[in-house]
Design a protein around this motif. Structure first.
Motif, PDB file in Angstrom:
ATOM      1  N   TYR A 137       0.655  -0.945  -0.048  1.00 47.05           N
ATOM      2  CA  TYR A 137      -0.295   0.164  -0.211  1.00 47.05           C
ATOM      3  C   TYR A 137       1.323   1.292   0.007  1.00 47.05           C
ATOM      4  CZ  TYR A 137      -3.109  -3.348   1.671  1.00 47.05           C
ATOM      5  OH  TYR A 137      -4.281  -4.440   2.166  1.00 47.05           O
ATOM      6  N   ARG A 138       0.317   1.965  -0.134  1.00 45.07           N
ATOM      7  CA  ARG A 138       1.050   3.804   0.031  1.00 45.07           C
ATOM      8  C   ARG A 138       1.434   4.057   0.968  1.00 45.07           C
ATOM      9  NH1 ARG A 138      -1.495   7.225  -4.795  1.00 45.07           N
ATOM     10  NH2 ARG A 138      -0.892   6.081  -7.343  1.00 45.07           N
ATOM     11  N   ASP A 139      -0.057   4.311   1.865  1.00 45.55           N
ATOM     12  CA  ASP A 139       0.624   4.549   3.371  1.00 45.55           C
ATOM     13  C   ASP A 139      -0.048   3.719   4.594  1.00 45.55           C
ATOM     14  OD1 ASP A 139      -2.359   5.446   2.674  1.00 45.55           O
ATOM     15  OD2 ASP A 139      -1.667   7.140   1.544  1.00 45.55           O
ATOM     16  N   SER A 140      -0.909   4.211   5.361  1.00 50.94           N
ATOM     17  CA  SER A 140      -1.166   3.550   6.632  1.00 50.94           C
ATOM     18  C   SER A 140      -2.823   3.397   6.190  1.00 50.94           C
ATOM     19  CB  SER A 140      -1.526   4.247   7.512  1.00 50.94           C
ATOM     20  OG  SER A 140      -2.097   5.629   7.906  1.00 50.94           O
ATOM     21  N   ASN A 141      -3.775   3.264   4.910  1.00 49.94           N
ATOM     22  CA  ASN A 141      -4.849   3.258   4.767  1.00 49.94           C
ATOM     23  C   ASN A 141      -5.471   1.872   4.140  1.00 49.94           C
ATOM     24  OD1 ASN A 141      -6.311   5.918   5.260  1.00 49.94           O
ATOM     25  ND2 ASN A 141      -5.034   6.525   3.699  1.00 49.94           N
ATOM     26  N   LEU A 142      -4.614   1.017   5.260  1.00 50.83           N
ATOM     27  CA  LEU A 142      -5.087  -0.432   4.147  1.00 50.83           C
ATOM     28  C   LEU A 142      -6.175  -1.261   4.535  1.00 50.83           C
ATOM     29  CD1 LEU A 142      -2.499  -1.982   6.733  1.00 50.83           C
ATOM     30  CD2 LEU A 142      -2.127  -0.817   5.169  1.00 50.83           C
ATOM     31  N   PHE A 143      -6.610  -1.634   3.183  1.00 49.29           N
ATOM     32  CA  PHE A 143      -7.988  -2.835   3.069  1.00 49.29           C
ATOM     33  C   PHE A 143      -7.554  -4.265   2.494  1.00 49.29           C
ATOM     34  CE2 PHE A 143      -6.453  -0.398  -0.413  1.00 49.29           C
ATOM     35  CZ  PHE A 143      -6.257  -1.462  -1.523  1.00 49.29           C
ATOM     36  N   LEU A 144      -8.391  -4.917   3.192  1.00 44.73           N
ATOM     37  CA  LEU A 144      -8.614  -6.239   2.851  1.00 44.73           C
ATOM     38  C   LEU A 144      -8.183  -7.150   3.912  1.00 44.73           C
ATOM     39  CD1 LEU A 144      -9.784  -6.275  -1.055  1.00 44.73           C
ATOM     40  CD2 LEU A 144     -11.101  -6.668   0.947  1.00 44.73           C
ATOM     41  N   THR A 145      -7.042  -6.453   5.119  1.00 46.25           N
ATOM     42  CA  THR A 145      -5.791  -7.591   5.102  1.00 46.25           C
ATOM     43  C   THR A 145      -6.808  -7.761   6.719  1.00 46.25           C
ATOM     44  OG1 THR A 145      -5.978  -5.777   7.102  1.00 46.25           O
ATOM     45  CG2 THR A 145      -4.130  -5.284   5.022  1.00 46.25           C
ATOM     46  N   GLU A 146      -7.942  -7.687   7.367  1.00 40.29           N
ATOM     47  CA  GLU A 146      -8.020  -8.560   8.021  1.00 40.29           C
ATOM     48  C   GLU A 146      -9.260  -9.880   7.365  1.00 40.29           C
ATOM     49  OE1 GLU A 146     -11.772  -6.134  10.472  1.00 40.29           O
ATOM     50  OE2 GLU A 146      -9.462  -5.098  11.408  1.00 40.29           O
ATOM     51  N   VAL A 156       2.766  -6.605   5.429  1.00 38.26           N
ATOM     52  CA  VAL A 156       1.919  -6.041   5.178  1.00 38.26           C
ATOM     53  C   VAL A 156       3.001  -5.149   4.800  1.00 38.26           C
ATOM     54  CG1 VAL A 156       1.539  -3.288   5.145  1.00 38.26           C
ATOM     55  CG2 VAL A 156      -0.295  -5.195   5.630  1.00 38.26           C
ATOM     56  N   ALA A 157       3.304  -4.160   3.600  1.00 39.34           N
ATOM     57  CA  ALA A 157       4.376  -2.940   2.921  1.00 39.34           C
ATOM     58  C   ALA A 157       4.044  -1.611   2.958  1.00 39.34           C
ATOM     59  CB  ALA A 157       5.513  -3.487   1.645  1.00 39.34           C
ATOM     60  N   THR A 158       4.599  -0.850   2.496  1.00 37.44           N
ATOM     61  CA  THR A 158       3.903   0.766   2.756  1.00 37.44           C
ATOM     62  C   THR A 158       4.924   1.511   2.228  1.00 37.44           C
ATOM     63  OG1 THR A 158       4.483   1.754   4.834  1.00 37.44           O
ATOM     64  CG2 THR A 158       2.062   0.722   4.756  1.00 37.44           C
ATOM     65  N   GLU A 159       4.627   2.283   2.045  1.00 34.55           N
ATOM     66  CA  GLU A 159       5.823   2.823   0.538  1.00 34.55           C
ATOM     67  C   GLU A 159       6.580   4.040   1.657  1.00 34.55           C
ATOM     68  OE1 GLU A 159       4.016   5.059  -3.026  1.00 34.55           O
ATOM     69  OE2 GLU A 159       3.712   2.941  -3.946  1.00 34.55           O
ATOM     70  N   ASP A 160       5.117   4.513   2.409  1.00 33.84           N
ATOM     71  CA  ASP A 160       5.737   5.536   3.699  1.00 33.84           C
ATOM     72  C   ASP A 160       6.282   4.971   5.131  1.00 33.84           C
ATOM     73  OD1 ASP A 160       3.606   4.906   4.863  1.00 33.84           O
ATOM     74  OD2 ASP A 160       2.881   6.964   4.468  1.00 33.84           O
ATOM     75  N   GLY A 161       6.459   4.011   5.114  1.00 32.95           N
ATOM     76  CA  GLY A 161       6.901   3.055   6.557  1.00 32.95           C
ATOM     77  C   GLY A 161       5.381   3.361   7.096  1.00 32.95           C
ATOM     78  N   SER A 162       4.622   3.823   7.617  1.00 32.69           N
ATOM     79  CA  SER A 162       3.680   4.360   8.066  1.00 32.69           C
ATOM     80  C   SER A 162       2.743   2.709   8.858  1.00 32.69           C
ATOM     81  CB  SER A 162       2.660   4.838   7.820  1.00 32.69           C
ATOM     82  OG  SER A 162       2.071   4.015   6.764  1.00 32.69           O
ATOM     83  N   ARG A 163       2.909   1.778   8.247  1.00 32.06           N
ATOM     84  CA  ARG A 163       2.635   0.004   8.465  1.00 32.06           C
ATOM     85  C   ARG A 163       3.329  -0.787   7.879  1.00 32.06           C
ATOM     86  NH1 ARG A 163      -3.072   0.331  10.063  1.00 32.06           N
ATOM     87  NH2 ARG A 163      -2.732  -1.948  10.499  1.00 32.06           N
ATOM     88  N   GLY A 164       3.578  -1.578   8.812  1.00 31.42           N
ATOM     89  CA  GLY A 164       4.766  -2.901   8.088  1.00 31.42           C
ATOM     90  C   GLY A 164       6.290  -2.642   7.738  1.00 31.42           C
TER      91      GLY A 164
END
Length: 256
Positions: A137-146, A156-164
């Motif tokens: 994902y780009r940022d912390s606005n994750l979807f469908l992970t649950e 999870v990987a995020t471009e901005d490092g906010s999650r995972g």
């Protein structure tokens, strides 16, 4: 078998900024396979062509389809206003899906990036074997992970490092020391190119679902072609139509 039919909206909600989760009641659910897509028709009579949207999930009774899409233009903006019990015309099911038999009983990577994450969910449900699900994902606005967590270990990987993991899906695979025998992926072209290189370096089989702008969705217009290693038996050229020959291809068979 492709058919145009009226589907009934069961529910819709926004699950991330400009990302909508839509359930449709339709007979097409009975034949849907992981990696296939449907065409959704806007109501505007001047709009002749449907918008291609990947199938995210099929319900347990196989009477309803779930699509998760990003609002990107006039057509998808119209879809985001659909309410429960509304009717919408759809065309499906379209394309060839992921080859489940190639990963059955093996260690598998299921990799999605951005709006390429949703098509991986039904694959996670149906694929038998050890599954590492890697979503970017780009940022912390994750979807469908649950949803994914019900079917395998999620990274999870995020471009901005906010999650995972900070970075992309391959960074998450490396950081967590993950290994697999078969890789399935859907996402933007830069990600798929990197996945193809990674699979070749690791000596593992990779199947990638190509995201492409489509017009007809049924192979008639030749508006979505990809160069291939082998020639087409009919046209004798090194091209394949993503909408009908794909969208899923063996990564080593396509030039991306």
């Amino acid at each position: 078998m492709k058919e145009k039919t009226m589907a009934k909206v069961l529910s819709q909600r926004e699950i991330a900024p400009r990302i909508y989760d839509l359930w449709l009641e339709t007979d097409l659910a009975a034949q849907a396979r992981p990696g296939q897509f449907i065409g959704v028709y806007p109501k505007n009579a001047a709009t002749l062509l449907p918008r291609p949207i990947s199938i995210c999930e099929v319900d347990g009774d196989r009477t309803a389809l779930r699509i998760v899409y990003r609002v990107a233009g006039q057509g998808t903006a119209e879809f985001s206003s659909l309410k429960e019990n509304d009717g919408v015309y759809i065309l499906g099911t379209l394309g060839n899906g992921f080859p489940l038999e190639e990963g059955r009983g093996k260690r598998c990577f299921l990799v999605g990036g951005g709006i390429g994450v949703p098509p991986i969910l039904q694959l996670a449900k149906e694929l038998e074997g050890e599954k590492s699900i890697v979503a970017g994902y780009r940022d912390s606005n994750l979807f469908l992970t649950e949803d994914f967590a019900k079917y395998g270990q999620v990274y999870v990987a995020t471009e901005d490092g906010s999650r995972g993991t900070k970075g992309n899906v391959l960074d998450a695979i490396a950081e967590n020391g993950l290994q697999a025998d078969v890789l399935y992926a859907c996402g933007p072209m830069p990600m798929l190119r990197a996945v193809k290189r990674y699979a070749a370096e690791q000596g593992i089989r990779a199947y990638i679902s190509l995201e492409e702008h489509m017009a007809c969705g049924v192979g008639a217009c030749l508006g979505c072609v990809v160069k291939t290693r082998d020639t087409d038996a009919h046209s004798h050229v090194h091209n394949a139509r993503i909408c009908t020959d794909g969208p899923v291809f063996d990564a080593q068979e396509v030039d991306i």
